[in-house]
Design a protein around this motif. Structure first.
Motif, PDB file in Angstrom:
ATOM      1  N   VAL A  90       0.949  -1.089  -0.045  1.00 24.20           N
ATOM      2  CA  VAL A  90      -0.054  -0.034  -0.114  1.00 24.20           C
ATOM      3  C   VAL A  90       0.827   1.120  -0.056  1.00 24.20           C
ATOM      4  O   VAL A  90       0.546   2.225  -0.696  1.00 24.20           O
ATOM      5  N   MET A  91       1.925   1.059   0.672  1.00 23.93           N
ATOM      6  CA  MET A  91       2.749   2.348   0.854  1.00 23.93           C
ATOM      7  C   MET A  91       3.487   2.588  -0.483  1.00 23.93           C
ATOM      8  O   MET A  91       3.424   3.891  -0.926  1.00 23.93           O
ATOM      9  N   ALA A  92       3.892   1.516  -1.165  1.00 25.72           N
ATOM     10  CA  ALA A  92       4.661   1.602  -2.543  1.00 25.72           C
ATOM     11  C   ALA A  92       3.786   2.246  -3.488  1.00 25.72           C
ATOM     12  O   ALA A  92       3.990   3.029  -4.291  1.00 25.72           O
ATOM     13  N   ARG A  93       2.445   1.737  -3.577  1.00 24.01           N
ATOM     14  CA  ARG A  93       1.687   1.948  -4.556  1.00 24.01           C
ATOM     15  C   ARG A  93       0.999   3.319  -4.375  1.00 24.01           C
ATOM     16  O   ARG A  93       0.983   4.188  -5.374  1.00 24.01           O
ATOM     17  N   THR A  94       0.897   3.956  -3.220  1.00 27.09           N
ATOM     18  CA  THR A  94       0.559   5.259  -2.812  1.00 27.09           C
ATOM     19  C   THR A  94       1.836   6.120  -3.222  1.00 27.09           C
ATOM     20  O   THR A  94       1.427   7.367  -3.878  1.00 27.09           O
ATOM     21  N   ALA A  95       3.004   5.790  -3.241  1.00 24.63           N
ATOM     22  CA  ALA A  95       4.150   6.530  -3.552  1.00 24.63           C
ATOM     23  C   ALA A  95       4.173   6.534  -4.821  1.00 24.63           C
ATOM     24  O   ALA A  95       4.566   7.556  -5.549  1.00 24.63           O
ATOM     25  N   ASP A  96       3.881   5.427  -5.746  1.00 21.27           N
ATOM     26  CA  ASP A  96       3.853   5.549  -7.077  1.00 21.27           C
ATOM     27  C   ASP A  96       2.780   6.543  -7.487  1.00 21.27           C
ATOM     28  O   ASP A  96       3.069   7.201  -8.727  1.00 21.27           O
ATOM     29  N   ARG A  97       1.563   6.647  -6.872  1.00 22.45           N
ATOM     30  CA  ARG A  97       0.564   7.502  -7.416  1.00 22.45           C
ATOM     31  C   ARG A  97       0.994   8.844  -7.468  1.00 22.45           C
ATOM     32  O   ARG A  97       0.831   9.916  -8.214  1.00 22.45           O
ATOM     33  N   ALA A  98       1.881   9.241  -6.290  1.00 19.28           N
ATOM     34  CA  ALA A  98       2.212  10.721  -6.167  1.00 19.28           C
ATOM     35  C   ALA A  98       3.407  10.828  -7.231  1.00 19.28           C
ATOM     36  O   ALA A  98       3.199  12.021  -7.905  1.00 19.28           O
ATOM     37  N   GLU A  99       4.250  10.032  -7.299  1.00 21.68           N
ATOM     38  CA  GLU A  99       5.217  10.365  -8.343  1.00 21.68           C
ATOM     39  C   GLU A  99       4.744  10.454  -9.839  1.00 21.68           C
ATOM     40  O   GLU A  99       5.110  11.397 -10.497  1.00 21.68           O
ATOM     41  N   SER A 100       3.924   9.388 -10.201  1.00 22.33           N
ATOM     42  CA  SER A 100       3.271   9.711 -11.446  1.00 22.33           C
ATOM     43  C   SER A 100       2.161  10.855 -11.569  1.00 22.33           C
ATOM     44  O   SER A 100       2.304  11.414 -12.775  1.00 22.33           O
ATOM     45  N   ALA A 101       1.646  11.319 -10.669  1.00 26.86           N
ATOM     46  CA  ALA A 101       0.777  12.465 -10.979  1.00 26.86           C
ATOM     47  C   ALA A 101       1.906  13.822 -11.077  1.00 26.86           C
ATOM     48  O   ALA A 101       1.478  14.574 -11.910  1.00 26.86           O
TER      49      ALA A 101
END
Length: 231
Positions: A90-101
């Protein structure tokens, strides 16, 4: 035992941590079929833990993942280890979403909006009650995942702040409090359809983050470190 179960068992599960991206140190690669099984188990566990809490039946997790119980236990020795890896995911996926945005949006505040609306899908608030009793928050992998997440979210917020659109008196912790509260299940059975209102209220929250600020906030901006100390 099925062919899939046999393939999944071919890998030492103590070294299999490929599903959490940048949050993990390098480990030997899983076979493709074993990796798919592992990813399905973690995804099913996240969904089941959100629905049932920390005592979610492991049999139900295996059923939703489409694997046998033996496969689940070959990847994760017990419930605690499984919750540990769900948290990392969950933490990795949330960080992925921030970086992609941040990388894909030309408008800095739109990147923040995109991240916030995407992040609620991880149901952080529903998973928070699992953390204090179920995992070791001082584990090196969790510390690394937390650091990456904080850096990623702060980068999105800094860009919005530097663009002059985000008020200057908030920090990462303030944003995470809102995401946590808006994704935490309400007590009782009368509010089971709460999710349909989340994005509407997120939009109200995001409007309140824009400059010019309409009021002076009490206290000081919250960091993730502040939240950890008060957990």
């Amino acid at each position: 035992m099925t062919t899939t179960d046999s393939a999944a068992g071919a890998v030492d599960t103590t070294t299999a941590t490929a599903t959490v991206g940048h949050a993990q140190p390098a480990h030997p690669r899983l076979r493709a079929d074993a990796l798919r099984n592992r990813e399905r188990i973690i995804a099913a566990a996240r969904e089941t833990l959100v629905e049932f809490g920390a005592e979610a039946p492991l049999d139900e997790i295996a059923r939703r993942a489409g694997v046998g119980n033996a496969t689940l236990y070959r990847h994760f020795a017990d419930r605690r280890e499984l919750i540990h890896h769900v948290t990392l995911s969950v933490m990795a996926r949330t960080a992925d979403r921030a970086e992609s945005a941040l990388a894909e949006e030309s408008d800095a505040f739109q990147a923040l909006r995109r991240f916030v609306h995407a992040a609620v899908e991880e149901r952080i608030g529903a998973l928070c009650p699992l953390l204090s009793d179920s995992i070791d928050l001082s584990h090196p992998d969790l510390l690394a995942a937390s650091e990456r997440l904080e850096v990623a979210i702060e980068a999105v917020m800094r860009a919005a702040r530097d663009s002059g659109q985000l008020r200057t008196d908030i920090a990462v912790g303030d944003l995470m409090v809102a995401l946590t509260q808006l994704t935490r299940p309400l007590p009782g059975s009368g509010c089971t359809d709460f999710d349909k209102f989340v994005h509407r209220h997120l939009q109200l929250f995001l409007d309140g983050l824009m400059t010019p600020a309409r009021s002076e906030l009490p206290g000081s901006a919250a960091t993730l470190e502040d939240l950890r100390h008060h957990a």
